[in-house]
Design a protein around this motif. Structure first.
Motif, short mmCIF file in Angstrom:
data_model
loop_
_atom_site.label_atom_id
_atom_site.label_comp_id
_atom_site.label_asym_id
_atom_site.label_seq_id
_atom_site.Cartn_x
_atom_site.Cartn_y
_atom_site.Cartn_z
N ALA A 108 0.83 -1.20 0.00
CA ALA A 108 0.00 0.00 0.00
C ALA A 108 0.87 1.26 0.00
O ALA A 108 0.56 2.24 -0.69
CB ALA A 108 -0.92 0.00 1.22
N SER A 109 1.95 1.23 0.77
CA SER A 109 2.83 2.40 0.80
C SER A 109 3.50 2.62 -0.54
O SER A 109 3.71 3.76 -0.97
CB SER A 109 3.90 2.22 1.90
OG SER A 109 4.77 1.15 1.60
N ASP A 112 0.88 4.15 -3.00
CA ASP A 112 0.62 5.57 -2.82
C ASP A 112 1.61 6.45 -3.57
O ASP A 112 1.41 7.66 -3.67
CB ASP A 112 0.65 5.93 -1.32
CG ASP A 112 -0.58 5.41 -0.58
OD1 ASP A 112 -1.63 5.25 -1.24
OD2 ASP A 112 -0.49 5.16 0.63
N ARG A 113 2.66 5.83 -4.09
CA ARG A 113 3.69 6.61 -4.80
C ARG A 113 3.33 6.88 -6.25
O ARG A 113 4.05 7.59 -6.95
CB ARG A 113 5.03 5.88 -4.73
CG ARG A 113 5.57 5.76 -3.32
CD ARG A 113 6.80 4.89 -3.25
NE ARG A 113 7.26 4.79 -1.87
CZ ARG A 113 8.40 5.31 -1.42
NH1 ARG A 113 9.18 5.98 -2.23
NH2 ARG A 113 8.74 5.16 -0.15
N THR A 167 -4.38 3.89 -11.45
CA THR A 167 -4.37 5.11 -10.65
C THR A 167 -5.48 5.08 -9.61
O THR A 167 -5.28 5.48 -8.45
CB THR A 167 -4.53 6.35 -11.55
OG1 THR A 167 -3.45 6.39 -12.50
CG2 THR A 167 -4.53 7.62 -10.72
N GLY A 170 -4.50 2.60 -6.75
CA GLY A 170 -3.59 3.28 -5.84
C GLY A 170 -3.14 2.40 -4.68
O GLY A 170 -2.74 1.24 -4.85
N GLY A 171 -3.24 2.94 -3.47
CA GLY A 171 -2.80 2.21 -2.29
C GLY A 171 -3.62 0.97 -1.99
O GLY A 171 -3.19 0.13 -1.19
N TRP A 172 -4.79 0.85 -2.63
CA TRP A 172 -5.62 -0.34 -2.41
C TRP A 172 -4.97 -1.60 -2.98
O TRP A 172 -5.43 -2.70 -2.72
CB TRP A 172 -7.01 -0.16 -3.00
CG TRP A 172 -7.88 0.76 -2.22
CD1 TRP A 172 -8.42 1.96 -2.63
CD2 TRP A 172 -8.32 0.59 -0.87
NE1 TRP A 172 -9.14 2.53 -1.63
CE2 TRP A 172 -9.11 1.72 -0.54
CE3 TRP A 172 -8.12 -0.40 0.09
CZ2 TRP A 172 -9.70 1.87 0.72
CZ3 TRP A 172 -8.71 -0.24 1.35
CH2 TRP A 172 -9.48 0.87 1.65
#
Length: 264
Positions: A108-109, A112-113, A167, A170-172
């Motif tokens: 997830a981290s 987020d990038r 996009t 994402g973090g999901w």
């Protein structure tokens, strides 16, 4: 190895979980499910004969060896007074809810990038899934992207749709990793060996207590029950969970009913 069953259960879980985290379009749900299917194979990286350990030849075998060594050390350091005198290398460190959550947070981290980080994590899952289920997994992702731009006229391409879907994920993407790994643990809990996914919670003097079904309901890995019952059920479920699949079947049923009525 229950590779096919694990991957199919991951696919089904991914399609079921995606709407719960706000991923509702075809271009979002299918890549998410494909990644979940792949990461449902990741825990078996601790077994040198598993597809995850053989995927990239000596590279993944080296990683597998490191994972097995770490799992063995962790087992020796944390086993309870009633845990068996085993090596702790297979179905231990990677087969826990803790591992699923930690790797999920890590993914997830990264997610987020930006879309390229999501792509890297997702493609790893796609490759793992395709190795067991076949290239249709990758084709399904491309087809989903193509479907999402059909009829919108000039403008977005399939590549654009893929990027847009990633996009939005994402973090999901971390949820895909965590859910896939946990579904693997649940699958192993159906077998006779069980799975210690509640580590390090002490149960009956064991910190690596194998969670499993009542004895009459357990089956061995590779047993006919897996191939004749579980795989077909997961395959049908994986189709029905696709966005729009139930509605399409309902339309086909209604059309068939009308046609048969007209023939009588």
């Amino acid at each position: 190895m229950m590779g096919r069953s694990h991957a199919l259960s991951g696919w089904c879980a991914g399609l079921a979980v995606a709407p719960l985290v706000g991923l509702t379009s075809v271009a979002e749900m299918v890549p998410f499910a494909a990644a979940t299917a792949g990461y449902a194979l990741l825990p078996d990286l601790d077994h040198q004969g598993a597809s995850a350990a053989r995927l990239l030849g000596p590279i993944t075998r080296l990683v597998s060896g490191a994972v097995r060594a770490f799992s063995g050390v962790l087992y020796r350091l944390t086993k309870g007074p009633r845990d068996e005198e085993g090596t702790g290398k297979h179905r231990h460190a990677t087969h826990t809810l803790v591992a699923a959550v930690l790797l999920g947070f890590l993914a997830a981290s990264l997610g987020d990038r930006g879309k390229w980080a999501v792509l890297a994590v997702a493609v790893t899952g796609f490759v793992l899934a395709a190795d067991v289920l076949g290239d249709w997994v990758v084709l399904a992702v491309l087809a989903a992207a193509g479907w999402s731009v059909t009829g919108v006229g000039p403008g977005p391409s399939v590549a654009d749709a893929v990027q847009a879907g990633l996009t939005q994920i994402g973090g999901w993407i971390g949820a895909a990793v965590a859910v896939g790994m946990f579904v693997h643990c649940l699958g192993d809990s159906l077998t006779r060996s069980g799975c210690p996914w509640l580590w390090p919670l002490p149960i009956r003097g064991e910190t690596w207590y194998e969670i499993r079904l009542p004895r009459p309901l357990r089956f061995s890995t590779g047993h006919w029950f897996e191939h004749v019952v579980i795989v077909p059920i997961l395959t049908v479920g994986g189709v029905l969970l696709l966005p729009g699949a139930v509605q399409l079947l309902q339309h086909l049923f209604d059309a068939t009913t009308v046609w048969l009525a007209g023939q009588s």
